[in-house]
Every structure is written in structure tokens, then in C-alpha cells.
Design an enzyme around this catalytic site. Structure first.
Site, short mmCIF file in Angstrom:
data_model
loop_
_atom_site.label_atom_id
_atom_site.label_comp_id
_atom_site.label_asym_id
_atom_site.label_seq_id
_atom_site.Cartn_x
_atom_site.Cartn_y
_atom_site.Cartn_z
N GLU A 21 0.61 -1.12 0.11
CA GLU A 21 0.04 0.05 -0.08
C GLU A 21 0.76 1.21 -0.05
O GLU A 21 0.41 2.25 -0.58
CB GLU A 21 -0.90 -0.16 1.40
CG GLU A 21 -2.15 -1.13 1.26
CD GLU A 21 -2.79 -1.01 2.63
OE1 GLU A 21 -2.59 -0.07 3.15
OE2 GLU A 21 -3.70 -1.91 2.50
N ASP A 63 17.85 27.93 -26.23
CA ASP A 63 17.77 29.14 -26.69
C ASP A 63 19.40 29.70 -26.35
O ASP A 63 19.95 29.15 -25.54
CB ASP A 63 16.62 30.21 -25.76
CG ASP A 63 16.79 31.50 -26.41
OD1 ASP A 63 16.92 31.81 -27.67
OD2 ASP A 63 16.48 32.35 -25.67
#
Length: 320
Positions: A21, A63
Site C-alpha cells: 500500500e 535558446d
């Protein structure tokens, strides 16, 4: 020997029980710890799964301006009247009435703030500064030649135009990319008066400046007896007179070269994307180590758009 439905439900229950779990919580915590370590290295992660996918990166498309470079422009060279002036030689060019300097000051949105700091786009700040050093202060010139209209810059036509009151009429100053400005210009200013523009000559100078890693802008003008009724670019930005060129340097960041080297060592190929002239882009890429031999190439947006998918797949490996 049990009923099929009971066996199915039992199998599903066992499958669910086999997964702890706490597993989703463990994964989330692990990714969060990884993100925390990256933050300490100045790397901000917006989505946690990105930590995992970083391990499979093969290309980084970055860039140029402001990322690989400082985004602090300074004018290094000016071409006017057949002569290429370097910044250190600008004293010989000192003439506050020179049309090129007047145009650089007036066709500009940079301005000095109350604290004396020049505010605006880095490119325009560089042009503002070089004009001011030659005695052409924008704020003073605009009192004599007020701006009455303008056509803002856009990425399609790559130009900006301002219209000013001028003597008994008006004048428009246009600055922009050389390739586009040459198509709009018929004449060029020289010490002997106006003469027809020789495009090959200007392109040669442009290539020379770009090869030095400079971003080059052209400046042109046109006089008007009255304000044109149609202020569209197609009507105003035509029949221009070229005044000169300005070449600006945006120095590479010191840490960018090291980052490129680390990427290459990790098997990651850095690719630079910019709107600058290919010669300028190649010069900066060479300084940063993005290209280091003749096998790597640059490609313009127009050339890229013209490629078929097959051609693109063949060429993309060598484009930097």
C-alpha cells in the site's frame, strides 16, 4: 474444485495484496528527494517524473540569448560610408549630426530612469548607449524631432519604424535585419551623396561582422513631405535609403562552455536555437564548444521549413 467466480475474486485479491500500500508514497518521496538534490544544484523541477526521465536525455535544444549568453549587448562595430569602425575607433566617427547616430537614438524605445539606469530591451540599450556616446541623446533629439507615429517590430518583417517631424516635413527611420532591409532600400548614404545600394557589398560586410560573432542590424531612412495616409509597413517601409550597420556583441556566459562540455561528456548533444544570422550563431556555437568540427551545420528557419520529412531525418543529426 471451487466455483470459477470465487477463484477469480481470490486471484484478484492476491494480486492486489502483492503490491504494498505504501509503494506510491515511497515512489513520490524518492522523486521528491531527487528534486531536492537538484534544487541544491540550481536545477528547478516542475514535474517530479522529470527527475526520472533526465537519465534518458540525448538532446538539449537551448535558446541562445540570455541562456548561453549574458543578454548584455554592446555595439562593437559600425559600418558607414564604406568604412567599418570598431568601438575603440569611434572617436574618429564623432559627429552628433551624423544621420546614423540620430537614427539609432530616435528609432529606439530605451530610456534613462530617474536613477540614471537605462531601461529597455538589451539590443535597444546598446544602440541607445552608442548614440549617446556620440552626442545623440534621445531625450534631447525628440524635443527637436518628436515622434508622431510608429510601426512596431514584428518577427515576420523583422523591422521597426518610427516617424518624426523633420524640418518642414517628416522622416521615417527603420531598423531591422539586413536581409529584409536590403530588399526595402534603393540607395545608400555616402560622403559623396546618395548612390544605388550594392547588395553584394553590404552582404559581404554583414558576413564579415557576423563571423566575428556580432548580431548585425541595419538602419535606413526616408523623408516625407506629409504624413502618409496609409501607415502600413508595405507603404512606409519601401524606397528607403540605407544609413549603415551596427554590430553588437552578446558575450557567452562563462559557465555555459563548462555546461556544454559536461553535456557532451554525458552523451548529450546540445543544440542552439536562435533568430540570429547563421554566421553569428556559428561563431557563438564555436566559442561554447557546441560545434567543434566541419561535420556540424547550421540551418535557418526557411531552410528547415522547406525540408521534407525524409530530408529532415537525414540532416537533423548534424544540425547544431
Amino acid at each position: 474444485g471451487e466455483q470459477p467466480l470465487l477463484m477469480l475474486l481470490t486471484a484478484i485479491s492476491l494480486a492486489v495484496a502483492a503490491i504494498p500500500e505504501a509503494l506510491p508514497a515511497v515512489i513520490t518521496i524518492s522523486l521528491a528527494l531527487g528534486a531536492k538534490k537538484l534544487v541544491k544544484q540550481n536545477a528547478l523541477i516542475r514535474k517530479l517524473p522529470a527527475v526520472e526521465t533526465l537519465g534518458s536525455v540525448t538532446y538539449i535544444c537551448t535558446d541562445k540569448t540570455g541562456t548561453l549568453t549574458l543578454n548584455k549587448m554592446t555595439v562593437e562595430e559600425v559600418y558607414c560610408d564604406g568604412t567599418l569602425f570598431r568601438a575603440a575607433e569611434m572617436a574618429a566617427f564623432n559627429n552628433k549630426d551624423h544621420l546614423l547616430m540620430v537614427a539609432l537614438a530616435l528609432n529606439n524605445d530605451a530610456q534613462t530612469g530617474t536613477d540614471g539606469v537605462v531601461l529597455g530591451d538589451p539590443t535597444e540599450i546598446a544602440l541607445y548607449d552608442i548614440a549617446r556616446k556620440q552626442g545623440c541623446v534621445r531625450e534631447e533629439l525628440e524635443k527637436k524631432y518628436p515622434r508622431v507615429a510608429e510601426i512596431p517590430f514584428d518577427s515576420d518583417r523583422k523591422c521597426m519604424t518610427t516617424m518624426h517631424a523633420w524640418d518642414k516635413g517628416f522622416v521615417s527611420f527603420t531598423k531591422g535585419a539586413i536581409e529584409d532591409l536590403l530588399d526595402k532600400s534603393d540607395t545608400i548614404v555616402t560622403s559623396e551623396g546618395l548612390r544605388p545600394v550594392h547588395s553584394d557589398e553590404i552582404r559581404t560586410i554583414h558576413e564579415q561582422m557576423a563571423a566575428d560573432g556580432l548580431r548585425v542590424l541595419g538602419v535606413a531612412m526616408r523623408t516625407w513631405d506629409a504624413l502618409p495616409g496609409d501607415m502600413s509597413p508595405g507603404q512606409v517601409e519601401t524606397g528607403l535609403t540605407l544609413l549603415g550597420l551596427a554590430g553588437m556583441m552578446d558575450p557567452p556566459r562563462e559557465e555555459a562552455g563548462e555546461a556544454v562540455s559536461m553535456c557532451k561528456a554525458a552523451g548529450i548533444k546540445p543544440v542552439m536555437i536562435t533568430g540570429d544570422h547563421p554566421g553569428t550563431a556559428l561563431a557563438i556555437a564555436g566559442r561554447l564548444g557546441i560545434i567543434d568540427d566541419g561535420s556540424d551545420a547550421a540551418i535557418t528557419g526557411r531552410e528547415l521549413a522547406a525540408l521534407t520529412l525524409e530530408e529532415f531525418e537525414k540532416e537533423v543529426e548534424h544540425i547544431r
